[in-house]
Write an enzyme that holds these catalytic residues in place. Structure first.
Site, PDB file in Angstrom:
ATOM      1  N   TYR A 141       0.847  -1.197   0.000  1.00  0.00           N
ATOM      2  CA  TYR A 141       0.000   0.000   0.000  1.00  0.00           C
ATOM      3  C   TYR A 141       0.878   1.241   0.000  1.00  0.00           C
ATOM      4  CZ  TYR A 141      -5.013  -0.555   0.102  1.00  0.00           C
ATOM      5  OH  TYR A 141      -6.307  -0.746  -0.269  1.00  0.00           O
ATOM      6  N   GLU A 187      -0.599   4.818  -0.611  1.00  0.00           N
ATOM      7  CA  GLU A 187      -1.442   5.980  -0.916  1.00  0.00           C
ATOM      8  C   GLU A 187      -0.671   7.287  -0.753  1.00  0.00           C
ATOM      9  OE1 GLU A 187      -5.880   4.218   0.073  1.00  0.00           O
ATOM     10  OE2 GLU A 187      -4.749   5.202   1.648  1.00  0.00           O
ATOM     11  N   ASP A 242      -6.596  12.529 -25.615  1.00  0.00           N
ATOM     12  CA  ASP A 242      -6.658  11.174 -25.070  1.00  0.00           C
ATOM     13  C   ASP A 242      -6.032  10.284 -26.133  1.00  0.00           C
ATOM     14  OD1 ASP A 242      -7.231   8.629 -24.290  1.00  0.00           O
ATOM     15  OD2 ASP A 242      -9.387   8.947 -23.983  1.00  0.00           O
ATOM     16  N   THR A 273      -3.812   5.206 -22.127  1.00  0.00           N
ATOM     17  CA  THR A 273      -3.688   3.877 -21.539  1.00  0.00           C
ATOM     18  C   THR A 273      -2.277   3.418 -21.855  1.00  0.00           C
ATOM     19  OG1 THR A 273      -4.394   2.838 -23.591  1.00  0.00           O
ATOM     20  CG2 THR A 273      -6.110   3.226 -21.959  1.00  0.00           C
ATOM     21  N   LYS A 296      -2.384  -0.555 -24.976  1.00  0.00           N
ATOM     22  CA  LYS A 296      -2.803  -0.691 -26.380  1.00  0.00           C
ATOM     23  C   LYS A 296      -1.548  -0.694 -27.260  1.00  0.00           C
ATOM     24  CE  LYS A 296      -7.353   0.948 -25.119  1.00  0.00           C
ATOM     25  NZ  LYS A 296      -8.371   2.020 -25.192  1.00  0.00           N
ATOM     26  N   ARG A 329      -2.057  -3.082 -18.231  1.00  0.00           N
ATOM     27  CA  ARG A 329      -3.355  -2.383 -18.228  1.00  0.00           C
ATOM     28  C   ARG A 329      -3.280  -1.300 -17.167  1.00  0.00           C
ATOM     29  NH1 ARG A 329      -6.369  -5.688 -21.283  1.00  0.00           N
ATOM     30  NH2 ARG A 329      -7.989  -4.126 -21.492  1.00  0.00           N
TER      31      ARG A 329
HETATM   32  C1  PLP Z   1      -9.368   2.352 -24.406  1.00  0.00           C
HETATM   33  C2  PLP Z   1      -9.657   3.800 -24.271  1.00  0.00           C
HETATM   34  C3  PLP Z   1      -9.936   4.366 -23.026  1.00  0.00           C
HETATM   35  C4  PLP Z   1     -10.208   3.567 -21.776  1.00  0.00           C
HETATM   36  O1  PLP Z   1      -9.268   2.717 -21.358  1.00  0.00           O
HETATM   37  P1  PLP Z   1      -9.626   1.519 -20.351  1.00  0.00           P
HETATM   38  O2  PLP Z   1      -8.283   1.121 -19.901  1.00  0.00           O
HETATM   39  O3  PLP Z   1     -10.362   0.507 -21.135  1.00  0.00           O
HETATM   40  O4  PLP Z   1     -10.457   2.087 -19.251  1.00  0.00           O
HETATM   41  C5  PLP Z   1     -10.081   5.739 -22.951  1.00  0.00           C
HETATM   42  N1  PLP Z   1      -9.987   6.501 -24.050  1.00  0.00           N
HETATM   43  C6  PLP Z   1      -9.748   5.987 -25.257  1.00  0.00           C
HETATM   44  C7  PLP Z   1      -9.658   6.903 -26.426  1.00  0.00           C
HETATM   45  C8  PLP Z   1      -9.590   4.616 -25.420  1.00  0.00           C
HETATM   46  O5  PLP Z   1      -9.390   4.114 -26.632  1.00  0.00           O
END
Ligand code: PLP
Length: 464
Positions: A56, A58, A211, A237, A240, A246
């Protein structure tokens, strides 16, 4: 030895382990073309299953609510430093928070930090290639919490070209006066015009957030334009195209924002707002195993091998696109600059759902998706195909030609089934089950795909 504590999973829980092994087999034998997926590296998996999971911590490094965090602090600071390096950012101008559990919580933390409750947010509409967290709602229901706790207004793509309609966004933003505009996509195959987004944000006194969840690997490798030059905040993220754990990361500007006429410096004030929104606002203990995995992912992302990989991802996507077009398939926007292709099935006589289903039965994983101009979001007309996962397995352009061949065969089989079944997905599935001739054709193609797929490397552990 206490076997509950020190035994191997295959001995302590064979029932569960068998299922995990089946999933590994599925991953090995299928062609993974879901654009948001990838196969992460052994070093990342090793971080995820390390002792860091136990701790932990925080708070921020050196300001924790728990003791025993000297090494955890070192790891988080390393993850921060490498995250800035991965995107060529100076620590004077940019700060970073590596604690978000995933992309969705990262986005919500930004909104919570810098937009007041019911403040206005604009993002690309979900059916047009945006993400749920950018504020999706329907006529009857607020779907994303972003639309429940904030007021969201979508912008759209031009239904004819499939390209983002920046002029319309500028017009709508003038009326809606958003606090925050989001430049980000989950299903859009073109580079974003961040400069234009910045202009529109400035005209309305809005913050600009990118994003880059889908494309962050491409950005790190310098294969597509970076959002950092024009944005105030960038979220991503890490699982990807970036091929890490993750998790989510938030970058925010810091330092001097502008200088007044009388010479006073106006500073950015994102750092505390965003850090406090992540914790204690929304989250509790950071996932230290994931943060370590982010650190090693960011180290990987500046290596020549990684840059080569990202270049190949785009080459493969372009080849996929050309291959499908040469076989008569329509592609939204007419091409791709990135890692994904949106195939418009309206002229191919298959719905997105039936296309997804027949491909799945042939061990090719993808997802149905709305295409520009689609009438119904519930019955989308397209499929989204991505190359990050296949490229990780070592596929090159010539291999993609073979994949195109499999996809084409499967979709043609889908058309043949539709002729027998009619357009309903239940009848479609029933025909595949009950028609012996069709059943055999599907099984044969599936076997061919699986045999081919198994010839490629798959990173990770051998059986699980
Ligand atoms: C995949 C994605 C997210 C969310 O990611 P998670 O890890 O699935 O919560 C947010 N914004 C965009 C543009 C994404 O492609």
């Amino acid at each position: 030895m206490n076997s509950l504590l020190n035994g191997n999973l295959w001995d302590t829980d064979p029932e569960l382990f068998e299922i995990i092994k089946k999933e590994k087999q599925r991953q090995r034998h299928g062609l993974e073309m879901i654009a948001s997926e990838n196969f992460t590296s052994v070093p990342v998996l090793q971080c995820l299953s390390s002792c860091l999971h136990n701790k932990y911590s925080e708070g921020m490094p050196h300001q924790r609510y728990y003791g025993g965090n000297e090494y955890i602090d070192e790891i988080e600071i390393l993850a921060q430093k490498r995250s800035l390096e991965a995107f060529r950012l100076s620590g004077e101008q940019w700060g970073v928070n590596v604690q978000p559990y995933s992309g969705s919580p990262a986005n919500f933390a930004v909104y919570t930090g810098v937009v007041e409750p019911h403040g206005r947010i604009m993002g690309l509409d979900l059916p047009d290639g945006g993400h749920l967290t950018h504020g999706f709602f329907t006529a009857t229901k607020k779907i994303s919490a972003t639309s429940i706790f904030f007021e969201s207004m979508p912008y759209k793509v031009d239904p004819k070209t499939g390209l983002i309609d920046y002029d319309k966004l500028a017009e709508t933003a003038k009326l809606f006066k958003p606090r925050l505009i989001i430049a980000g996509i989950s299903c859009y195959s073109r580079c974003l015009d961040y400069k234009r987004f910045r202009q529109i944000a400035d005209e309305n006194g809005a913050y600009l957030m990118a994003d880059m969840a889908h494309v962050s690997g491409l950005v790190a490798a310098g294969v597509i334009p970076s959002p950092f030059e024009y944005c105030d905040i960038v979220t991503t993220t890490t699982h990807k195209t970036l091929r890490g754990p993750r998790a989510g990361v938030i970058f925010f500007r810091k330092g001097v924002r502008s200088v007044n006429a009388n010479g006073t410096k106006v500073m950015y004030d994102f750092e505390n707002k965003i850090n406090q929104a992540v914790f204690p606002g929304l989250q509790g203990g950071p996932h230290n195993h994931a943060i370590a995995a982010i650190a090693t992912t960011m180290k990987q992302s500046i290596s020549p091998e990684f840059i080569e990989y990202q270049k190949q991802v785009v080459k493969n996507a372009k080849r996929l696109c050309e291959g499908l077009m040469s076989r008569g398939y329509d592609i939204a926007t007419g091409g791709t600059d990135v890692h994904l292709v949106l195939v418009d099935m309206r002229n191919a006589g298959l719905s997105g759902a039936r296309a997804e289903r027949i491909l799945e039965l042939c061990s090719i994983a993808c997802n149905k998706n709305t295409v520009p101009g689609d009438k119904s979001a519930l019955n989308p007309s397209g499929i989204r195909l991505g190359t990050p996962a296949l490229t990780t397995r070592g596929l090159k352009e010539a291999d993609i030609d073979r994949v195109v061949d499999f996809i084409d065969k499967a979709l043609k089989l889908g058309q043949e089934i539709t002729k027998i079944s009619g357009p309903k997905i239940v009848d479609f599935n029933k025909t595949i089950e009950e028609n012996a001739d069709i059943n055999k054709k599907v099984a044969d193609l599936r076997a061919e795909v699986e045999k081919y797929s198994a010839t490629f490397q798959l990173p990770g552990y051998e059986t699980y």
